[in-house]
Design a protein around this motif. Structure first.
Motif, PDB file in Angstrom:
ATOM      1  N   GLU A 183      34.987  31.097  25.603  1.00  0.00           N
ATOM      2  CA  GLU A 183      34.246  30.017  26.246  1.00  0.00           C
ATOM      3  C   GLU A 183      34.508  29.942  27.749  1.00  0.00           C
ATOM      4  O   GLU A 183      33.575  29.782  28.546  1.00  0.00           O
ATOM      5  N   ASP A 184      35.761  30.080  28.169  1.00  0.00           N
ATOM      6  CA  ASP A 184      36.077  30.025  29.606  1.00  0.00           C
ATOM      7  C   ASP A 184      35.392  31.156  30.369  1.00  0.00           C
ATOM      8  O   ASP A 184      34.830  30.936  31.449  1.00  0.00           O
ATOM      9  N   LYS A 185      35.428  32.342  29.819  1.00  0.00           N
ATOM     10  CA  LYS A 185      34.778  33.486  30.471  1.00  0.00           C
ATOM     11  C   LYS A 185      33.265  33.319  30.507  1.00  0.00           C
ATOM     12  O   LYS A 185      32.610  33.689  31.479  1.00  0.00           O
ATOM     13  N   ILE A 186      32.711  32.752  29.455  1.00  0.00           N
ATOM     14  CA  ILE A 186      31.257  32.501  29.412  1.00  0.00           C
ATOM     15  C   ILE A 186      30.877  31.491  30.483  1.00  0.00           C
ATOM     16  O   ILE A 186      29.892  31.681  31.208  1.00  0.00           O
ATOM     17  N   TYR A 189      31.034  33.100  33.904  1.00  0.00           N
ATOM     18  CA  TYR A 189      29.878  33.970  34.078  1.00  0.00           C
ATOM     19  C   TYR A 189      28.646  33.146  34.448  1.00  0.00           C
ATOM     20  O   TYR A 189      27.908  33.468  35.355  1.00  0.00           O
ATOM     21  N   GLU A 190      28.440  32.041  33.709  1.00  0.00           N
ATOM     22  CA  GLU A 190      27.284  31.198  33.955  1.00  0.00           C
ATOM     23  C   GLU A 190      27.346  30.566  35.347  1.00  0.00           C
ATOM     24  O   GLU A 190      26.335  30.434  36.023  1.00  0.00           O
TER      25      GLU A 190
END
Length: 193
Positions: A183-186, A189-190
């Motif tokens: 979730e943190d990486k997503i 990215y967003e």
């Protein structure tokens, strides 16, 4: 999903081979859109006669197997169509672990995705468990972390499981749960887009 690390449970033997998904959950019961409620139809054509009465000679109807959470069966378990309803029915009935000599690949993958540990054992190990399960109250301890199955009488064996499904089961993750570990990486990215 519920994490599975160490599970101790009553064993129910089903000494049959080539149990296909239509035997696990017959097609006439696939009308539900939710994952629950399928357990009552598990092995329906074997558990009940033509009038809907419980068949006294089928193991799941025997009082000594009431509440069993470990199912032991013959080779090629879960063959046939790839319906995900089959593991839903097994889980809804109360089984958390299946032990068999071999499985259909799609069925075994569907088990992991739904929190069921499908252990592959040798034919000899399965037949030993089936014989021991004839005794009322026979239970096994399944330790997923150590990949070990054992009973209180000294019988034990190790089993193989690849790291990804093992991690999913140990943490109680389905595929969405695995995605949420990123979730943190997503979010990063967003934000960068």
């Amino acid at each position: 999903m519920e994490a599975l690390r160490i599970h101790q449970g009553l064993v129910c033997p089903l000494n049959r081979t080539n149990i296909d998904t239509d035997q696990i959950i017959p097609k006439q019961f696939l009308k539900r859109i939710e994952r629950s409620g399928f357990g009552q139809f598990l092995f329906y054509n074997w558990r009940f006669d033509d009038e809907g009465n419980p068949s006294p000679d089928f193991p799941l109807n025997a009082p000594k197997y009431k509440g069993a959470s470990i199912l032991v069966a013959g080779e090629n378990f879960g063959c046939g169509s790839s319906r995900e309803h089959a593991p839903w029915a097994i889980q809804d009935f109360g089984f958390k672990v299946i032990i068999a000599p071999s499985y259909a690949d799609i069925f075994k993958n569907n088990c992991v995705k739904n929190g069921i540990l499908a252990i592959q054992a040798t034919e000899e190990q399965v037949q030993t468990i089936i014989k021991k399960a004839d005794t009322e109250g026979y239970s096994l301890t399944v330790n997923l972390e150590e990949q070990m199955v054992s009973d209180s009488e000294g019988f034990q064996f190790t089993f193989d499981i690849t790291p990804y499904p093992k991690e999913m089961l140990l943490n109680g993750w389905d595929e969405i749960g695995v995605t949420l570990t990123y979730e943190d990486k997503i979010k990063q990215y967003e934000l960068a887009r």
